[in-house]
Write an enzyme that holds these catalytic residues in place. Structure first.
Site, PDB file in Angstrom:
ATOM      1  N   HIS A  52      -1.730   8.762  -9.907  1.00  0.00           N
ATOM      2  CA  HIS A  52      -0.537   7.925  -9.808  1.00  0.00           C
ATOM      3  C   HIS A  52      -0.777   6.811  -8.793  1.00  0.00           C
ATOM      4  O   HIS A  52      -1.582   6.959  -7.863  1.00  0.00           O
ATOM      5  CB  HIS A  52       0.665   8.753  -9.361  1.00  0.00           C
ATOM      6  CG  HIS A  52       1.209   9.654 -10.417  1.00  0.00           C
ATOM      7  ND1 HIS A  52       2.530  10.002 -10.464  1.00  0.00           N
ATOM      8  CD2 HIS A  52       0.613  10.284 -11.469  1.00  0.00           C
ATOM      9  CE1 HIS A  52       2.742  10.806 -11.485  1.00  0.00           C
ATOM     10  NE2 HIS A  52       1.575  10.994 -12.110  1.00  0.00           N
ATOM     11  N   GLU A  54       1.019   5.707  -6.309  1.00  0.00           N
ATOM     12  CA  GLU A  54       1.309   6.041  -4.912  1.00  0.00           C
ATOM     13  C   GLU A  54       0.180   6.837  -4.275  1.00  0.00           C
ATOM     14  O   GLU A  54      -0.191   6.592  -3.122  1.00  0.00           O
ATOM     15  CB  GLU A  54       2.614   6.855  -4.810  1.00  0.00           C
ATOM     16  CG  GLU A  54       3.837   6.130  -5.290  1.00  0.00           C
ATOM     17  CD  GLU A  54       4.208   6.439  -6.743  1.00  0.00           C
ATOM     18  OE1 GLU A  54       5.407   6.485  -7.042  1.00  0.00           O
ATOM     19  OE2 GLU A  54       3.283   6.623  -7.570  1.00  0.00           O
ATOM     20  N   CYS A  82       7.860  10.182  -8.386  1.00  0.00           N
ATOM     21  CA  CYS A  82       8.032  11.506  -8.999  1.00  0.00           C
ATOM     22  C   CYS A  82       7.956  12.572  -7.892  1.00  0.00           C
ATOM     23  O   CYS A  82       7.694  12.252  -6.729  1.00  0.00           O
ATOM     24  CB  CYS A  82       6.938  11.719 -10.040  1.00  0.00           C
ATOM     25  SG  CYS A  82       5.296  11.994  -9.318  1.00  0.00           S
ATOM     26  N   CYS A  85       4.513  12.507  -6.000  1.00  0.00           N
ATOM     27  CA  CYS A  85       4.339  11.345  -5.127  1.00  0.00           C
ATOM     28  C   CYS A  85       5.302  11.383  -3.944  1.00  0.00           C
ATOM     29  O   CYS A  85       4.927  11.023  -2.830  1.00  0.00           O
ATOM     30  CB  CYS A  85       4.482  10.060  -5.935  1.00  0.00           C
ATOM     31  SG  CYS A  85       3.133   9.869  -7.125  1.00  0.00           S
TER      32      CYS A  85
END
Length: 147
Positions: A52, A54, A82, A85
């Site tokens: 991801h 992040e 999410c 993260c």
């Protein structure tokens, strides 16, 4: 601090993710007015559920500072984090999160729940925006083109 500039940089990274077929999410981490971490979704490219934006940006920022503690940093991301993260943000001790579009299915800055209000030892400040409409548009266009 120029929040629009930093979110625009995250949007640029989000658009780069599209070329690899990834959902367009981009992220930058800023300390003292300087971008110290950049990331974008690479789940499809890397076949990695944890790739991801992040997480990628947090890794780069930690390497840049030579520490896992990102006190005094602001994270700008084009889509609400999410659970994974949001947990990484708490663990990295990031001081502030600014996100663009809401994520109604898995967002942890208030859409599904607000992980930053739970009883963890660190609670980042969270803000929606700037450039919310632009972040939403990039995602809408991506998903419309898939159909």
């Amino acid at each position: 601090m120029n929040h629009e500039y930093f979110m625009a940089e995250a949007l640029r990274l989000a658009r780069d993710a599209i070329t690899d077929g990834d959902v367009p999410v981009g992220c930058v981490i800023v300390k003292d007015g300087e971008i110290i971490g950049r990331g974008r979704n690479r789940r499809e490219l890397n076949n990695d559920a944890t790739a991801h934006a992040e997480v990628e940006a947090i890794r780069e920022a930690c390497a840049h500072l030579g520490t896992w503690r990102l006190h005094g940093c602001t994270l700008y991301v084009t889509l609400e984090p999410c659970p994974m993260c949001a947990g990484a943000i708490v663990n990295a001790r990031i001081s502030e999160v600014r996100y663009g579009a809401k994520e109604e299915k898995s967002g942890c800055c208030g859409s599904v729940l607000n992980l930053f209000e739970e009883r963890f030892n660190h609670r980042p400040r969270i803000y929606q925006g700037p450039l919310t409409a632009e972040c939403e548009m990039v995602l809408q266009e991506f998903f419309q083109n898939l159909r």
